[in-house]
Design an enzyme around this catalytic site. Sequence first.
Site, PDB file in Angstrom:
ATOM      1  N   LYS A  11       2.487  -2.226  -9.151  1.00 16.44           N
ATOM      2  CA  LYS A  11       1.150  -2.719  -9.482  1.00 16.44           C
ATOM      3  C   LYS A  11       1.025  -3.027 -10.988  1.00 16.44           C
ATOM      4  CE  LYS A  11      -1.135  -0.343  -5.602  1.00 16.44           C
ATOM      5  NZ  LYS A  11      -2.264   0.564  -5.200  1.00 16.44           N
ATOM      6  N   TYR A  51      -5.269  -7.056   1.131  1.00 12.61           N
ATOM      7  CA  TYR A  51      -5.992  -5.801   1.380  1.00 12.61           C
ATOM      8  C   TYR A  51      -7.156  -5.991   2.363  1.00 12.61           C
ATOM      9  CZ  TYR A  51      -3.521  -2.972  -2.108  1.00 12.61           C
ATOM     10  OH  TYR A  51      -2.575  -2.248  -2.799  1.00 12.61           O
ATOM     11  N   ASN A 114      -2.602   3.268  -9.567  1.00  9.19           N
ATOM     12  CA  ASN A 114      -1.643   4.243  -9.041  1.00  9.19           C
ATOM     13  C   ASN A 114      -0.224   3.686  -8.867  1.00  9.19           C
ATOM     14  OD1 ASN A 114      -2.153   2.768  -6.763  1.00  9.19           O
ATOM     15  ND2 ASN A 114      -2.737   4.505  -5.474  1.00  9.19           N
ATOM     16  N   HIS A 117       2.455   0.246  -4.419  1.00  2.21           N
ATOM     17  CA  HIS A 117       2.000   0.136  -3.024  1.00  2.21           C
ATOM     18  C   HIS A 117       3.213   0.231  -2.122  1.00  2.21           C
ATOM     19  CE1 HIS A 117       0.418  -1.496   0.729  1.00  2.21           C
ATOM     20  NE2 HIS A 117       1.534  -2.182   0.774  1.00  2.21           N
ATOM     21  N   GLU A 128       3.165  -7.389   6.123  1.00  2.00           N
ATOM     22  CA  GLU A 128       3.094  -7.510   4.661  1.00  2.00           C
ATOM     23  C   GLU A 128       4.285  -8.277   4.094  1.00  2.00           C
ATOM     24  OE1 GLU A 128       0.576  -3.357   4.025  1.00  2.00           O
ATOM     25  OE2 GLU A 128       2.556  -3.534   3.149  1.00  2.00           O
TER      26      GLU A 128
END
Length: 141
Positions: A11, A51, A114, A117, A128
């Site tokens: 990320k 998402y 965070n 993913h 995905e």
Amino acid sequence: MAVERTLSIIKPDAVAKNVIGKIYTRFEDAGLKIIASKQVQLSQADAEGFYAVHKERPFFNDLVKFMISGPVVVQVLEGENAVLKHRDLMGATDPKKADAGTIRADFADSIDANAVHGSDSLENAAIEIAYFFAQSNVYSR
Ligand code: RTP
Ligand code: MG
């Protein structure tokens, strides 16, 4: 155990921290092969589409804003038990709750920023992977 594929995203916070290589090393040391990869600046539509399952959640808008705040690095990992193995390497969603030695414990600052993913099931992994990569750009070996 079966050879699986899973989708991983480094990320924007982790890209900004210059730890792409350190995270890749953890994948490789765990026996996961990086069989597709690209660095990309997601558009708002890209992030919202990715998402979409979280559309109704209170954190959705902040999540999308964060995911487009800078480039991400997207990869397909392949190996034995890859989906769960990758989730174990990542650690808990909230880095404060993540086990010592996991990617999120070591590189993430908060539940929002965070670091990584990872697909949460084999079924979602297939969806995905197809969202980000044409089959011709995935190099199984
Ligand atoms: P990811 O999808 O990013 O791998 O993370 P995850 O499975 O561990 O967590 P998930 O429930 O799928 O949530 C997606 C991302 O949304 C943010 N989030 N914020 N503020 C909150 O309560 C909250 N909950 C989730 C996190 O950045 C999480 O990674
Ligand atoms: Mg998730």
